[in-house]
Design an enzyme around this catalytic site. Structure first.
Site, PDB file in Angstrom:
ATOM      1  N   ASP A   1     -13.428  -1.713  -7.213  1.00  0.00           N
ATOM      2  CA  ASP A   1     -13.944  -0.529  -6.581  1.00  0.00           C
ATOM      3  C   ASP A   1     -15.581  -0.718  -6.084  1.00  0.00           C
ATOM      4  OD1 ASP A   1     -15.675  -0.798  -8.781  1.00  0.00           O
ATOM      5  OD2 ASP A   1     -14.746   1.468  -9.521  1.00  0.00           O
TER       6      ASP A   1
ATOM      7  N   ASP B   1     -10.617  -5.086 -13.696  1.00  0.00           N
ATOM      8  CA  ASP B   1     -12.082  -4.894 -14.521  1.00  0.00           C
ATOM      9  C   ASP B   1     -11.732  -3.991 -15.710  1.00  0.00           C
ATOM     10  OD1 ASP B   1     -14.449  -5.039 -15.174  1.00  0.00           O
ATOM     11  OD2 ASP B   1     -15.205  -3.693 -13.883  1.00  0.00           O
TER      12      ASP B   1
ATOM     13  N   ASN C   1      30.634 -13.874  10.780  1.00  0.00           N
ATOM     14  CA  ASN C   1      31.313 -13.608  12.086  1.00  0.00           C
ATOM     15  C   ASN C   1      31.175 -14.500  12.913  1.00  0.00           C
ATOM     16  OD1 ASN C   1      32.076 -11.041  11.393  1.00  0.00           O
ATOM     17  ND2 ASN C   1      30.510  -9.852  12.219  1.00  0.00           N
TER      18      ASN C   1
ATOM     19  N   ASP D   1     -16.197  -6.503  -5.417  1.00  0.00           N
ATOM     20  CA  ASP D   1     -14.939  -6.903  -5.305  1.00  0.00           C
ATOM     21  C   ASP D   1     -14.438  -6.914  -3.912  1.00  0.00           C
ATOM     22  OD1 ASP D   1     -14.844  -6.301  -8.361  1.00  0.00           O
ATOM     23  OD2 ASP D   1     -14.924  -4.371  -7.916  1.00  0.00           O
TER      24      ASP D   1
ATOM     25  N   ASP E   1      25.224  -1.439  12.021  1.00  0.00           N
ATOM     26  CA  ASP E   1      23.961  -1.197  11.973  1.00  0.00           C
ATOM     27  C   ASP E   1      23.785   0.249  11.485  1.00  0.00           C
ATOM     28  OD1 ASP E   1      23.314  -3.767  12.220  1.00  0.00           O
ATOM     29  OD2 ASP E   1      22.955  -3.516  14.541  1.00  0.00           O
TER      30      ASP E   1
END
Length: 900
Positions: free
Chosen positions: A643, A375, A711, A647, A740
C-alpha cells in the site's frame, strides 16, 4: 539507514527501466564525496542552505506568502500532481480491448468473407468480435471509474499563507486543494499533515517527519530550519528539507514550497513506477500461447482443405468458400467473448466481496496464484501497538514502571509515536496519579535519534524534581549507574548488566519491542535541564509492546494453505518481532532471510532460496521487487499485497498486484485489485472466485479446441472420398454459430470442488495433448456417421448430398453439445456432476433448434432435407457410443496426465 544503502535504493527507483536520457535527468549524486550532483538533487541541496531572504528572492515570494493573483498565474505551469499512469482516452481504451490475436485474425477472416460475398460469415464474425470488445471495454471502464471514485473521496488540502492585496498586504491562512500549490507558496505544517510538496523549512518546533514513503525507514526523523551537516550530499538527509508524500508525526513548521508535481522526489519515484509497460502476466502469456496454437492449426488445415476440395471437386470458388468456413470453424471466435464475459462475471462477484477489479485479466491470476507475498503490519496484525507488559529489571510485573512510563508519555510535547499512544491508552492511571494536580512539568529533554531516548522532569513536591527517561535499552543503559530491586537501588555491576540484557532478550524473542524506563531524583534548584542531566540514572524496568495479530488472520492463513497458496511475509521489521507474529497466527516459518544478505546472492541462487523461505525481514523496497521477480522467473504465479509508494515497483512486477483503498495513489495505480478491506480472508475468497473463473475458461477452451480439431479431421477425411462437399459453407457456419451460442452459458456453470482446492495454471502443452486425444475420437464417430449415410441411406451421389449434409449437420452439432457436458467435468456427467441450469437450458434449446432446422420448414432455406425416421436410432447409437468412449478416454487421460 546508511547513506550508501539509501542512495542505492533511490538510484534503483529512479533509474531502473528508464531511457538513458531520463536516467541522467533523475539521477542522484554518484557519491557522497563531492561529485557533481544532477539538477534535481543539486537544486534541492542548494535550497537547503540558502538564507530565507535569498530563498524568497530566488522564488519571487515573501514571508507573507503569495497573493491569489500570483498563485493563479504560476498555476498555469501545471498543477501540483504526480504524473501517474493517466487513464487512456475512450478510443484508445477501446482499441486496447480489441487488440488480441483472435480478434485480429477474425477481422481478417471477416474481410475475406466480405470480399468473397459471404455475408452470413461476415455478420457472424463481426458480431462476435464487436460483442467481446464492447463487453471488455464496458467492464474495465466501470472498474476504473470505481477506482477513480475511491481516490476522489479524499479531498486533501494544505494550509497556506496568502497575502491579501485588497487589505494592504494582510496575510491570511487559507485551506487550498493540494493540486493548487505552486513554487513560492508559504505553508504551515502541523502534526498529522501530509507534506504536499518539496519544501524548505523556515522555522520549526519539535518537528518530526516520517519519510517511510520515500526511504522505507520506519522511524521518523527530526527536521530543523537550518542544516546541521552541510557535507551531506543526499537531499533526503538534509535537515532543512521535507518532501512530498512524507507525513508530519509531531511538531509544527513554517515552510516554503520549492518543488511541485513531477519536479519533486516523489514525482521522480512515481515516474519509475509509470514508465514502461507492465510485464506479461501468467494469464496473458497463457492466452497468447493458446491463441497461437489454434491459429497455427487453422493456418495448416485451411489450405489443405482448399487444395483437396478444389482438386477433387473442380469448383475452386466453392472450395475457397468452404475452406474459409473451415477456417472460421477452426477458430474459436467465441474465445474473446467467453473470456471477457467470464472475467466480467468474476469481477461482479468480487465486488460483492469488497474487491474492485481494475484489470479483468487479474481475476484468473488470482486463481492461479500460489505464492502470496504480503507485509506483516496491518495485514497479519492490527497495525495497532498495544502495551503488552510492564516489568522490573528481573522480568516481574511492576505497576510502578507503568506509572513512570505514563507520566513520561503524558507530559512530553515532542515526538509522540505509536508506543506513547499505547501507554496513554491506560487512561485509568490519569486519575490514579492525579497528573493534572499532583505533578507539574518542569522541563523536557526532547527525543533525538542519536540518543534514542527522551526525558521529562516533573515536580511532585517542593523538595525534589523527578527525571523520567525512556528509550532504547542500550542507550538508556549508557546513562544508568544503578538498578532498582524492589525499593532499593543497587549498583549496575557486570553480572546485573548481563542479566538485564537476558531479560530484554527474552522479551524480544517473544516478539515484543522493549523500551527501558529509568529515573533520577534531583533537587528543585532550577527550572532548565539538558543532556548533561541524563547521567547517574536508576534503571527501573521495561515496558514491552506488541502489534497484536488480527483475529481473522489465522483462519485466513489456514484457508489459503488448504487452497494451495503459500504465504511469504516481506517486511522491513526485524526478524524477532516478525517470527513472533508468524507463530501467533499459525504460519509455519521454514526459513528466515534478512534484507542485507540478499545482495550477496545472484538471481538464480536467490530464486531457489526464496522458494524455501517463508519470512523475509529488514527489507528495502528494492529487495521486495527483486524477490517478486526471481520467484516469477522460476515459474511461480506471484501475488503482492502492498500500500505504499515503496511497494509500487513490486506491485507492477507481480502477476497480480493487490492494494487497499487507503493506499497511496501510486500504489493503487500500480495494483490490479483494490481491497476495500485489508484482510487475508477477502483474499482467500478472491482466490476461490479466480479459480472458478479459470475452470470455466478452461472448459470452453478444451471444448472448442477438441471439437474444432475433430471437425477439421472429419472434413479432411470426407473431402478425400466424397464427390461433393461434406457440408456447405453456410451450413458449416450455421453449425458453428449454434455451438457457440450454446457455450455462452459456460461462465454461469458450477465448478467441481476439487478444482477449487489448488491453483490452476495455463498449460498449453497439456491443452495440445488434450486436443490430440479427444479431437480424433470425435472424428471416428463422424466417420461412422458418414459410413451409415453412405451405405445404409445411400446418400452417395451429388443428387443425395442434401441428405448427407443434413445427417452430418445434426450428428455433428449434437455430439458437440454432448461434449459440453462430457468435458466440463472429470466426473461422470449428469450423475456425479450436473451442469448448472443455464448450461442445461442452452444445450437442450440449441439441440432442439438443430433438429428443427433439419426437419422443419426452414430446412430448404439452408439447403437441407428431412432425415428419415430410421436414421434416428442409428444416430442415438452413435451418440451413446461416443459418450461411453469419451468417458473411458477421460478416465485414462486423468490417470495418465491429470485433469487440471
Amino acid at each position: 539507514m546508511h547513506f550508501d544503502r539509501l542512495r542505492e535504493n533511490l538510484l534503483d527507483f529512479f533509474n531502473k527501466g528508464q531511457p538513458a536520457r531520463q536516467r541522467r535527468r533523475l539521477a542522484l549524486p554518484d557519491s557522497p564525496r563531492g561529485a557533481a550532483a544532477e539538477p534535481l538533487a543539486q537544486a534541492l541541496l542548494d535550497w537547503s542552505v540558502l538564507e530565507p531572504q535569498v530563498l524568497f528572492e530566488r522564488l519571487g515570494s515573501r514571508r507573507e506568502g503569495l497573493s491569489e493573483a500570483e498563485a493563479g498565474e504560476r498555476l498555469g505551469a501545471g498543477p501540483n500532481e504526480i504524473d501517474q499512469q493517466r487513464a487512456l482516452p475512450w478510443w484508445a481504451h477501446l482499441w486496447f480491448c480489441y487488440c488480441n490475436p483472435f480478434n485480429l485474425l477474425l477481422s481478417v477472416l471477416a474481410l475475406i468473407a466480405c470480399l468473397t460475398g459471404d455475408l452470413p460469415a461476415t455478420l457472424l464474425i463481426g458480431v462476435m468480435v464487436g460483442v467481446s470488445t464492447l463487453l471488455r471495454f464496458v467492464q474495465e471502464k466501470r472498474s476504473n471509474d470505481a477506482a477513480e471514485r475511491l481516490k476522489a473521496m479524499v479531498g486533501n488540502t494544505a494550509t497556506v499563507f496568502r497575502a491579501d492585496e485588497a487589505e494592504s498586504g494582510l496575510t491570511r491562512r487559507r485551506e487550498v486543494p493540494i493540486r493548487q500549490l505552486v513554487a513560492g507558496d508559504v505553508l504551515w505544517l502541523s502534526a498529522g499533515d501530509m507534506v504536499p510538496a518539496d519544501v524548505r523549512l523556515l522555522s520549526t518546533k519539535d518537528l518530526f517527519v516520517s519519510q517511510a514513503a520515500l526511504t522505507g525507514e520506519s522511524l521518523p526523523v527530526e527536521k530543523f530550519a537550518q542544516v546541521r551537516d552541510a557535507r551531506q550530499d543526499n537531499p533526503l538527509e538534509r535537515d532543512s528539507l521535507c518532501f512530498m508524500g512524507t507525513t508530519v508525526v509531531s511538531g509544527s513548521a513554517l515552510a516554503l514550497v520549492v518543488g511541485t508535481g513531477a519536479r519533486t522526489f516523489f514525482g521522480a519515484l512515481a515516474a519509475r513506477t509509470c514508465i514502461g509497460g507492465r510485464p506479461s502476466t501468467a494469464f496473458q502469456a497463457g492466452i497468447n500461447k493458446v491463441s497461437w496454437l489454434l491459429i497455427r492449426l487453422m493456418l495448416a488445415m485451411a489450405p489443405v482443405v482448399l487444395l483437396l476440395n478444389g482438386y477433387t471437386k473442380g469448383d475452386w470458388l466453392q472450395a475457397a468458400l468452404f475452406a474459409l468456413a473451415v477456417a472460421v470453424g477452426l477458430t474459436p471466435e467465441m474465445l474473446p467473448l467467453i473470456v471477457t464475459s467470464t472475467l466480467a462475471k468474476g469481477a461482479v462477484a468480487l465486488s460483492r466481496r469488497k474487491v474492485i477489479v481494475k484489470r479483468l485479466d487479474a481475476i484468473q491470476n488470482f486463481g492461479a496464484m500460489h505464492i502470496l507475498c504480503t507485509d506483516k503490519t496491518g495485514t497479519l496484525t492490527q497495525d495497532r501497538i498495544v502495551l503488552e507488559r510492564h516489568t522490573d529489571v528481573y522480568g516481574m510485573v511492576d505497576d510502578r514502571v507503568l506509572q513512570l512510563a505514563f507520566l513520561n508519555s503524558y507530559h512530553q510535547t515532542g515526538l509522540k509515536n505509536l508506543l506513547d499512544v499505547a501507554v496513554l491508552e491506560h487512561a485509568e492511571l490519569r486519575q490514579a496519579l492525579r497528573v493534572d494536580s499532583r505533578y507539574h512539568k518542569v522541563d523536557e529533554i526532547p527525543f533525538d535519534f542519536a540518543r534514542r531516548r527522551m526525558s521529562v522532569v516533573l515536580g511532585e513536591r517542593d523538595d525534589h524534581h523527578l527525571l523520567i527517561c525512556k528509550g532504547a535499552l542500550e542507550e538508556v543503559l549508557e546513562v544508568c549507574a544503578t538498578v532498582r530491586h524492589q525499593a532499593c537501588a543497587e549498583p549496575l555491576t557486570g553480572a546485573r548488566l548481563e542479566h538485564i540484557r537476558a531479560v530484554a532478550e527474552a522479551l524480544n524473542r517473544d516478539g515484543l519491542r522493549v523500551v527501558a524506563v529509568a529515573t533520577r531524583t534531583l533537587p528543585p534548584s532550577r527550572e532548565t535541564y539538558g543532556l548533561d542531566d541524563e547521567q547517574g540514572l536508576c534503571l527501573d524496568g521495561f515496558i514491552a509492546f506488541l502489534d497484536p495479530p488480527k483475529e481473522t488472520t489465522a483462519p485466513a492463513l489456514r484457508a489459503l494453505a488448504a487452497n494451495g497458496v503459500a504465504v511469504k511475509v516481506l517486511t522491513g521489521d526485524n526478524e524477532r518481532v516478525s517470527l513472533k507474529v508468524c507463530r501467533d497466527v499459525g504460519l509455519p516459518v521454514e526459513g528466515v532471510l534478512l534484507g542485507p544478505k540478499l545482495d550477496a546472492y545472484g538471481d538464480a541462487e536467490l530464486g531457489e532460496l526464496a522458494e524455501r523461505t517463508t519470512l523475509f525481514a529488514k527489507l528495502t523496497p528494492a529487495h521486495k521487487e527483486r524477490l517478486v521477480r526471481v520467484l516469477r522467473a522460476r515459474g511461480h504465479v506471484v501475488g503482492f499485497l502492498g500500500d505504499g509508494i515503496n511497494d509500487a515497483p513490486a506491485l507492477r512486477g507481480a502477476d497480480i498486484g493487490i492494494s487497499v483503498d487507503s493506499a497511496v495513489d501510486i500504489a493503487k495505480e500500480a495494483a490490479d485489485l483494490i481491497l476495500l478491506e485489508k484482510s487475508l480472508m477477502v483474499l482467500e475468497e478472491g482466490v476461490v472466485e479466480g479459480r472458478r473463473t479459470f475452470a470455466n475458461l478452461l472448459k470452453y477452451i478444451r471444448m472448442a479446441t477438441s471439437a474444432n480439431f475433430g471437425n477439421a479431421l472429419s472434413v479432411l477425411a470426407a473431402s478425400a472420398f466424397l464427390p461433393f462437399l461434406p457440408m456447405l459453407p453456410l451450413q458449416l457456419l450455421l453449425q458453428n454459430l449454434l455451438y457457440d451460442l450454446a457455450q455462452i452459458a459456460i461462465p454461469f456453470d458450477g465448478v467441481d470442488a476439487e478444482l477449487l482446492r489448488r491453483p490452476q495454471q495455463w498449460n498449453p502443452e497439456g491443452l495440445g495433448r488434450f486436443m490430440l486425444c479427444f479431437g480424433p475420437l470425435s472424428s471416428l464417430f463422424d466417420i461412422a456417421t458418414f459410413l451409415v449415410l453412405w451405405f445404409v441411406f445411400e446418400a452417395n451421389t451429388p443428387a443425395q448430398q442434401g441428405l448427407f449434409q443434413s445427417g452430418w449437420f445434426v450428428e455433428g452439432l449434437l455430439s458437440q453439445l454432448l461434449v459440453v457436458h462430457m468435458i466440463r467435468t472429470r466426473r461422470i456427467p449428469f450423475l456425479q456432476s450436473r451442469a448448472a441450469w443455464p448450461v442445461l437450458a442452452a444445450t437442450l434449446g440449441i439441440g432442439a433448434l438443430a433438429v428443427f432446422l433439419a426437419q422443419g420448414a426452414l430446412a430448404h432455406s439452408f439447403r437441407m432435407q428431412a432425415l428419415p425416421a430410421d436414421y434416428w436410432p442409428w444416430l442415438a447409437l452413435i451418440l451413446v457410443g461416443y459418450m461411453v468412449m469419451v468417458q473411458g478416454l477421460k478416465g485414462w487421460f486423468v490417470r495418465r496426465f491429470g485433469w487440471a
